[in-house]
Design an enzyme around this catalytic site. Structure first.
Site, mmCIF file in Angstrom:
data_model
loop_
_atom_site.group_PDB
_atom_site.id
_atom_site.type_symbol
_atom_site.label_atom_id
_atom_site.label_comp_id
_atom_site.label_asym_id
_atom_site.label_seq_id
_atom_site.Cartn_x
_atom_site.Cartn_y
_atom_site.Cartn_z
ATOM 1 C CG ASP A 141 2.001 -1.936 3.669
ATOM 2 O OD1 ASP A 141 2.876 -2.341 2.853
ATOM 3 O OD2 ASP A 141 1.128 -1.257 3.458
ATOM 4 C CG HIS A 148 3.660 6.498 -1.073
ATOM 5 N ND1 HIS A 148 2.461 6.873 -1.618
ATOM 6 C CD2 HIS A 148 3.307 6.031 0.138
ATOM 7 C CE1 HIS A 148 1.558 6.435 -0.662
ATOM 8 N NE2 HIS A 148 2.037 5.959 0.135
ATOM 9 N NE ARG A 157 2.873 14.281 8.620
ATOM 10 C CZ ARG A 157 2.804 13.016 8.116
ATOM 11 N NH1 ARG A 157 1.723 12.426 8.652
ATOM 12 N NH2 ARG A 157 3.551 12.544 7.150
ATOM 13 C CD GLU A 216 2.008 -1.245 -0.323
ATOM 14 O OE1 GLU A 216 2.792 -2.066 0.389
ATOM 15 O OE2 GLU A 216 1.348 -0.520 0.229
ATOM 16 N NE ARG A 252 -4.788 6.797 -0.354
ATOM 17 C CZ ARG A 252 -3.699 6.112 -0.028
ATOM 18 N NH1 ARG A 252 -3.457 6.018 1.321
ATOM 19 N NH2 ARG A 252 -3.077 5.786 -1.054
ATOM 20 C CD GLN A 255 -4.126 6.638 4.975
ATOM 21 O OE1 GLN A 255 -4.590 6.390 3.768
ATOM 22 N NE2 GLN A 255 -2.874 6.484 5.208
ATOM 23 C CE1 TYR A 259 -3.598 11.732 9.799
ATOM 24 C CE2 TYR A 259 -1.538 10.657 10.019
ATOM 25 C CZ TYR A 259 -2.295 11.698 9.763
ATOM 26 O OH TYR A 259 -1.497 12.831 9.619
HETATM 27 CA CA CA Z 1 0.608 0.562 1.912
#
Ligand code: CA
Length: 444
Positions: A141, A148, A157, A216, A252, A255, A259
């Site tokens: 991916d 985005h 961040r 996507e 999220r 993540q 991450y």
């Molecule tokens: Ca993605």
């Protein structure tokens, strides 16, 4: 890069009436591929080509004398299997031969014998079910939308939203192939670790509270390359079979905790949904577009740069995401639009993703799958993930019936559509990519 030819003629009509409707996704100029069988049956899965509201059964058509010959017959036979990998491996000359033969046989002007033969191979899409159309060995991916990357970067961040590598290479990560499912797959809310509520505390463990979608496009690889032999940019598109719609479901809160430093893991690997139909690059040839980079941005390194990519590397594909909550469904209310974007906003092209993926020597294989990354455009109504639309959940999205969504709730159905439309070319579409959120499993 595929040139326009007689299969793109916007004046062509089919003897399949439903293909001539102006709003059909599948006119004779499209001819996308899927793997299907009769709904609820135990029949073998096999390849098919959409025409209007019908499917040409490639397995039947390949066995019918007089429908295909030569390279088109070879391609139809390869496309008769339970996955399209063998067809993908054949390459553009075979795909084009099959497309041309189908286009001629499905035209209103087709010979009577050919039409009669092909008519016996048609199955109504309403009577079909689909599966993932390839045996996907590897899934990568990417992250090719500047908008985005900037919007989501601000969430994770705030001081440093766009990493310095973004404008130099198509950022990506290796995804999970086993949990890719076809449109209609139920998506169970994942369970996992989330940030501790206070410093020094253990992480929270439980159902995801910030479940999101990512609109996507998916890219199926055709012929592969040998390990150690990169695919040059100029040849990259001959290694691409076609494109589909893709929803990269994302947790999220999971993540945000997991991450760093190696990127998303369980926040992305519980489910990924694809549309059943693959639209070939040849079908998309009328919709090539300028690859526009903001003034002052660096031009890519030579292995990612060419005049052809700059002038025609992008694709003008309209992308729409709609949401229908369980309450809306019960009340008979239509899904509501949350986002309308376009693939031409992407910063990196399909060919650049392929060239970059292989430049270090990595071998791609037929049926490998690439995601473009979330295809958000510059404005809020073009934001292709809820985390962007709602500013990280702070500004909930208001639905027509007054309900609001910060993130997805159980029973929500997310529907992605894509289509290409402009004067002087036939409108073609991708069908849809749909998924409904099921409650998390009970955790003890
Ligand atoms: Ca993605």
């Amino acid at each position: 890069m595929t040139q326009l030819n007689e299969t793109h003629d916007p004046a062509s009509r089919s003897w399949v009436d439903s293909a001539n409707q102006p709003d059909s996704d599948f006119p004779i100029q499209n001819l996308p591929f899927a793997v299907f069988r009769r709904k609820g049956s135990q029949e073998s899965w096999r390849g098919g080509v959409a025409i209007g509201e019908q499917i040409v059964d490639l397995a039947l058509a390949a066995r019918h004398p007089g429908v295909f010959e030569g390279m088109a017959l070879e391609a139809a036979r390869a496309g008769s299997q339970a996955t399209l990998n063998a067809l993908m491996a054949l390459g553009p000359a075979a795909w084009s031969a099959l497309r041309l033969a189908l286009s001629r046989a499905l035209r209103a002007s087709a010979r009577a014998a050919q039409r009669a033969a092909l008519e016996t191979t048609l199955i109504a899409q309403a009577q079909a079910e689909y599966t993932v159309p390839a045996r996907i060995g590897d899934y990568t991916d990417f992250y090719t939308s500047l908008y985005h990357a900037t919007n989501i970067g601000k969430q994770f961040r705030p001081d440093n939203p766009l990493m310095p590598n973004f404008k130099w290479l198509p950022v990506g990560y290796h995804g999970r192939a086993s949990s890719i499912g076809v449109s209609g797959q139920p998506v169970q809310r994942p369970v996992g670790q989330q940030r501790p509520l206070a410093e020094g505390q253990p992480p929270v463990f439980g159902p995801c509270q910030r479940l999101d979608y990512e609109l996507e496009l998916g890219v199926y690889i055709g012929p592969g390359n040998a390990q150690g032999q990169p695919i040059p940019l100029g040849q990259a598109e001959s290694h691409v079979f076609g494109l589909c719609l893709l929803n990269d479901w994302s947790a999220r809160d999971i993540q945000a905790w997991e991450y760093q430093p190696l990127g998303p893991f369980l926040s992305k690997n519980f489910a990924t949904t694809v549309s059943p139909w693959i639209v070939t690059l040849e079908a998309l040839a009328p919709y090539r577009a300028l690859l526009a980079r903001p003034a002052g941005d660096p031009q890519p390194l030579p292995y990612l740069d060419s005049t052809e990519q700059r002038t025609r590397g992008a694709l003008d594909i309209q992308l729409e995401l709609t949401l229908q909550t369980e309450k809306m469904r019960t009340a008979g209310q239509a899904p509501a639009r949350v986002a309308l974007s376009n693939y031409r906003h992407a910063y990196w092209t399909v060919a650049q993703m392929v060239a970059h993926h292989t430049v270090g020597g990595c071998n791609l294989q037929p049926g490998d799958f690439l995601g473009t990354g979330t295809l958000s455009g510059p404005t809020l109504d073009q934001a292709c993930a809820l985390i962007e639309t709602t500013g990280g959940g702070k500004t909930p999205f208001r639905l027509p019936d007054g309900q609001t969504r910060s993130f997805l709730e159980d029973g929500d159905t997310v529907i992605i559509r894509g289509w290409c439309q402009k004067a002087g070319a036939a409108r073609i579409g991708f069908g849809q990519c749909r998924g409904t959120i099921l409650p998390a499993r009970v955790t003890g």
